[in-house]
Write a protein that holds these residues in place. Structure first.
Motif, PDB file in Angstrom:
ATOM      1  N   ILE A   1       0.987  -1.088   0.085  1.00 43.38           N
ATOM      2  CA  ILE A   1      -0.062   0.003  -0.004  1.00 43.38           C
ATOM      3  C   ILE A   1       0.779   1.285  -0.080  1.00 43.38           C
ATOM      4  CG2 ILE A   1      -0.512   0.392   2.718  1.00 43.38           C
ATOM      5  CD1 ILE A   1      -3.310   0.745   2.173  1.00 43.38           C
ATOM      6  N   ARG A   2       0.165   2.143  -0.660  1.00 42.55           N
ATOM      7  CA  ARG A   2       1.072   3.793  -0.649  1.00 42.55           C
ATOM      8  C   ARG A   2       0.531   4.445   0.263  1.00 42.55           C
ATOM      9  NH1 ARG A   2       4.427   5.512  -4.334  1.00 42.55           N
ATOM     10  NH2 ARG A   2       3.384   7.567  -4.287  1.00 42.55           N
TER      11      ARG A   2
ATOM     12  N   ASP B   1       5.442   7.025   1.796  1.00 38.91           N
ATOM     13  CA  ASP B   1       5.999   7.015   0.416  1.00 38.91           C
ATOM     14  C   ASP B   1       6.470   8.313  -0.160  1.00 38.91           C
ATOM     15  OD1 ASP B   1       5.873   3.850  -0.310  1.00 38.91           O
ATOM     16  OD2 ASP B   1       3.907   4.370   0.525  1.00 38.91           O
ATOM     17  N   ASP B   2       5.443   9.462   0.025  1.00 42.05           N
ATOM     18  CA  ASP B   2       5.578  10.516  -0.485  1.00 42.05           C
ATOM     19  C   ASP B   2       5.029  11.760   0.421  1.00 42.05           C
ATOM     20  OD1 ASP B   2       6.806  12.453  -1.961  1.00 42.05           O
ATOM     21  OD2 ASP B   2       5.748  11.954  -3.696  1.00 42.05           O
ATOM     22  N   ILE B   3       5.323  12.964   0.141  1.00 33.59           N
ATOM     23  CA  ILE B   3       4.569  14.176   0.685  1.00 33.59           C
ATOM     24  C   ILE B   3       4.424  14.920  -0.187  1.00 33.59           C
ATOM     25  CG2 ILE B   3       4.706  15.865   2.599  1.00 33.59           C
ATOM     26  CD1 ILE B   3       6.661  14.128   4.273  1.00 33.59           C
ATOM     27  N   VAL B   4       3.068  15.549  -0.334  1.00 29.57           N
ATOM     28  CA  VAL B   4       2.906  16.644  -1.294  1.00 29.57           C
ATOM     29  C   VAL B   4       2.403  18.075  -0.526  1.00 29.57           C
ATOM     30  CG1 VAL B   4       2.233  14.814  -3.080  1.00 29.57           C
ATOM     31  CG2 VAL B   4       0.683  15.789  -1.545  1.00 29.57           C
TER      32      VAL B   4
ATOM     33  N   GLN C   1      10.935   9.769  12.484  1.00 28.13           N
ATOM     34  CA  GLN C   1      11.511   8.278  12.077  1.00 28.13           C
ATOM     35  C   GLN C   1      10.588   7.570  11.495  1.00 28.13           C
ATOM     36  OE1 GLN C   1      13.424   6.947  15.637  1.00 28.13           O
ATOM     37  NE2 GLN C   1      14.433   8.612  16.292  1.00 28.13           N
ATOM     38  N   LEU C   2       9.279   7.424  11.863  1.00 24.78           N
ATOM     39  CA  LEU C   2       8.517   6.601  11.221  1.00 24.78           C
ATOM     40  C   LEU C   2       7.978   7.205   9.940  1.00 24.78           C
ATOM     41  CD1 LEU C   2       6.048   5.855  14.479  1.00 24.78           C
ATOM     42  CD2 LEU C   2       7.558   4.486  13.386  1.00 24.78           C
ATOM     43  N   VAL C   3       7.780   8.244   9.767  1.00 28.90           N
ATOM     44  CA  VAL C   3       7.262   8.861   8.477  1.00 28.90           C
ATOM     45  C   VAL C   3       8.466   8.565   7.465  1.00 28.90           C
ATOM     46  CG1 VAL C   3       7.183  10.843   7.193  1.00 28.90           C
ATOM     47  CG2 VAL C   3       6.000  10.640   9.187  1.00 28.90           C
ATOM     48  N   GLU C   4      10.099   8.496   7.678  1.00 27.96           N
ATOM     49  CA  GLU C   4      11.006   8.395   6.977  1.00 27.96           C
ATOM     50  C   GLU C   4      11.048   6.957   6.440  1.00 27.96           C
ATOM     51  OE1 GLU C   4      14.331   9.516   9.313  1.00 27.96           O
ATOM     52  OE2 GLU C   4      14.690  11.415   8.422  1.00 27.96           O
ATOM     53  N   ARG C   5      10.368   5.969   7.411  1.00 25.11           N
ATOM     54  CA  ARG C   5      10.657   4.244   7.123  1.00 25.11           C
ATOM     55  C   ARG C   5       9.392   3.889   6.529  1.00 25.11           C
ATOM     56  NH1 ARG C   5      11.382  -0.209  12.001  1.00 25.11           N
ATOM     57  NH2 ARG C   5      11.114  -1.614  10.597  1.00 25.11           N
ATOM     58  N   PHE C   6       8.083   4.641   6.518  1.00 27.20           N
ATOM     59  CA  PHE C   6       7.044   4.026   6.227  1.00 27.20           C
ATOM     60  C   PHE C   6       6.002   4.881   5.137  1.00 27.20           C
ATOM     61  CE2 PHE C   6       7.569   1.986  10.364  1.00 27.20           C
ATOM     62  CZ  PHE C   6       7.738   0.660   9.956  1.00 27.20           C
TER      63      PHE C   6
END
Length: 399
Positions: free
Chosen positions: A196-197, A247-250, A240-245
């Motif tokens: 999942i993305r 996929d992208d930020i807009v 840390q969790l965002v970096e790992r899980f």
């Protein structure tokens, strides 16, 4: 770091204490966006925000001594209400520090749950510093709005419910302030469905997580319609969790968010605040990114100031051509205005406002500029009104 087991445990604690909100398909938005859109209605929680989940999960795990002393939180509104409401339910004293810019609807709602509200600072960073000082001074337990594993685990229960309701989802779009919601959702979603993305959304004015993850230095600050995600810096745990899980930020701008609020109100008959509308804003801004996918959008909150909402609705009507400002030039003689209003009426438009301008104009002295604000059915109708005025012998333009 937290994982799926901690999020499942949070779901068990929250059972019967927060609402398991619906996750429903939106056929009209799907047609407009070119993908299958499913909406997670977190704006239907009792305090109209997902923040209840993390707050409740944190509070129920406090020791009896901590409950006896009380808790303190800092928030722009939704976390404040979540902490205040569940503290009241659990018999725990709550102090909430809020920035001075917080909409009064959120301040008053927080007070209504029995919390002591302290308005301090112009930013969340200033409020946080004051809350931490008060926590030391009054021996209160600090309940962080996002940088706490119990908070993140509570927010992650949103993903459990979404994938249980709609297992075929292949993309989740989530607003980011400090990152608690998207961190919890991403951990849970990736554990349940690795392919999942997960896409985060921030506003151009507050791209804190975007800067951190993409190693950018975009400026941030100022007022934003999405004050719920107007956070100066991301949390350490959440980053840390965002970096790992994730996929992208807009990034979306203010107009994108305004349009999304109006679309949800007009099409889905549901009220969201700026932060809650950010995921839809991202999909409508970059539809090619989501084309053909099964996309779950988290409508994170519905606490919006009524005066702000009124302004957004009017601006949305202007963008859609439902409200237009026309400038008509006419001879300054009796009957001219009556003829103009008759033409507009016959063309099927309704006049909201009329302004005459005689002094501040370059027209000849015997002429007058008449500004009309009219209600129409849309852009094509505006053009037909202008054509009708011109056919009647008037100079007419949209302003």
């Amino acid at each position: 770091m937290i994982g799926l087991p901690e999020i499942r445990q949070a779901a068990a604690r929250l059972s019967g204490q927060v609402l398991q909100t619906p996750c429903l398909a939106s056929h009209m938005l799907s047609q407009l966006a070119g993908c299958e859109i499913y909406l997670k209605f977190e704006n239907l929680q009792f305090t109209a925000s997902f923040k209840e989940r993390g707050a409740c999960n944190k509070l129920v795990q406090l020791s009896q001594e901590e409950k006896d002393r009380g808790v303190i939180a800092m928030s722009a509104g939704n976390h404040a209400q979540g902490v205040a409401y569940h503290a009241q339910r659990l018999g725990v004293r709550a102090v909430i520090v809020m920035p001075r810019f917080t909409p009064m609807v959120k301040v008053e709602r927080t007070r209504s749950f029995g919390a002591e509200v302290v308005l301090h600072g112009d930013t969340l960073e200033e409020s946080r510093a004051h809350a931490e000082a008060l926590a030391q001074e009054r021996h209160l337990t600090f309940v962080h709005p996002y940088d706490d594993e119990a908070i993140v685990a509570g927010q992650g229960t949103v993903a459990l419910e979404m994938l249980e309701a709609v297992p075929q989802l292949d993309t989740l779009v989530v607003a980011i302030g400090g990152g608690g919601l998207i961190a919890g959702i991403a951990v849970a979603a990736k554990a349940l469905k690795p392919g999942i993305r997960v896409v985060g959304v921030q506003t151009v004015r507050f791209p804190n997580m975007y800067n951190a993850i993409k190693h950018q230095a975009l400026p941030q600050g100022g007022s934003t319609i999405a004050e719920g995600i107007a956070v100066g810096r991301p949390g350490k745990i959440t980053q840390q969790l965002v970096e790992r899980f994730v996929d992208d930020i807009v990034l979306v701008d203010e107009g994108d968010v305004e349009q999304a609020i109006v679309m949800l109100l007009d099409i889905e008959k549901t009220l969201v605040e700026g932060a809650g509308a950010a995921p839809l804003a991202a999909v409508m801004k970059e539809p090619e990114r989501f084309a053909g996918r099964k996309v779950g959008l988290v409508l994170g909150g519905g606490n919006i100031d009524p005066m702000l909402l009124a302004a957004i609705i009017q601006r949305g009507m202007v963008r859609a051509g439902r409200l237009a400002r026309l400038m008509v030039c006419a001879r300054d003689v009796p009957g001219s205005l009556a003829r103009i209003t008759a033409v507009v009426s016959e063309a099927g438009a309704n006049i909201d406002e009329v302004h005459h301008q005689r002094a501040f104009t370059v027209l000849a002295a015997q002429n007058v500029e008449i500004e009309l604000v009219v209600q129409t059915r849309g852009r094509a109708h505006v053009q037909s009104v202008l054509e009708a005025l011109r056919a009647a012998g008037f100079e007419a333009e949209e302003q």
